[in-house]
Design an enzyme around this catalytic site. Structure first.
Site, short mmCIF file in Angstrom:
data_model
loop_
_atom_site.label_atom_id
_atom_site.label_comp_id
_atom_site.label_asym_id
_atom_site.label_seq_id
_atom_site.Cartn_x
_atom_site.Cartn_y
_atom_site.Cartn_z
N HIS A 35 0.82 -1.20 0.00
CA HIS A 35 0.00 0.00 0.00
C HIS A 35 0.86 1.26 0.00
O HIS A 35 2.04 1.21 0.31
CB HIS A 35 -0.95 0.01 1.20
CG HIS A 35 -0.25 0.03 2.52
ND1 HIS A 35 0.31 -1.10 3.09
CD2 HIS A 35 0.00 1.03 3.39
CE1 HIS A 35 0.86 -0.79 4.24
NE2 HIS A 35 0.69 0.49 4.45
N ARG A 54 10.01 -0.71 2.71
CA ARG A 54 9.82 0.26 1.62
C ARG A 54 10.24 -0.39 0.30
O ARG A 54 11.35 -0.87 0.18
CB ARG A 54 10.66 1.51 1.85
CG ARG A 54 10.08 2.47 2.84
CD ARG A 54 10.89 3.77 2.87
NE ARG A 54 10.79 4.34 4.19
CZ ARG A 54 11.68 4.13 5.16
NH1 ARG A 54 12.75 3.42 4.96
NH2 ARG A 54 11.49 4.66 6.33
#
Length: 153
Positions: free
Chosen positions: A15, A35
């Site tokens: 997301h 990340r």
């Protein structure tokens, strides 16, 4: 997204948060963020922030790619094994919790007071288990709060 929208993002769901959004993120205590892309942001020293491509690829649930907007059920927004999130329209005094357990609150709109503390929009506050019956007093029309609790054991 628009003001008031809610999404439940379970572990493993890839997301991102779009620019211009202000969000309230409630999460279980894992302290893990992978990340995979960082929009060229840098750390305090001006260096690109670390990406975690390999770890992310191992943890992403690739079958989970169409998140649904959460439809509240009365006050209930989300209930999972780790936490419950409710949205309260506080029109009259109300105890923080109906059982001797803590409750974490976020003031969305209006103002609230409890045990002599004044809370404004954007403020988080914790009501400890020992004060669970302390009343939350609305101090402005349209006072709305998010209440975050742990489900009973």
């Amino acid at each position: 997204v628009k003001t008031g929208d809610s999404f439940f993002v379970p572990s493993g769901r890839l997301h991102a948060i779009g620019g211009g959004n202000v969000i309230v993120e409630i999460q279980e205590n894992s302290d893990t963020t992978y990340r995979v892309y960082d929009w060229a942001r840098t750390d305090a020293g001006g260096q690109p922030r670390t990406l975690h491509i390999e770890q992310a690829m191992r943890s992403i649930d690739f079958t989970d790619f169409e998140p649904q907007l959460v439809r509240p059920n009365d006050e209930l927004i989300v209930h999972c094994p780790h936490f419950t999130v409710e949205k309260w329209d506080l029109r009259a005094p109300r105890p923080a919790n109906d059982r001797p357990a803590y409750a974490l609150f976020f003031c969305l709109n209006g103002a609230v007071e409890t045990t002599g503390v004044h809370i404004q929009p954007g403020d988080f506050f914790l009501v400890p288990a020992t004060a669970h019956a302390a009343p939350l007093q609305p101090r402005a029309p349209g006072t709305t709060l998010l209440r975050i609790t742990q489900p009973p054991a």
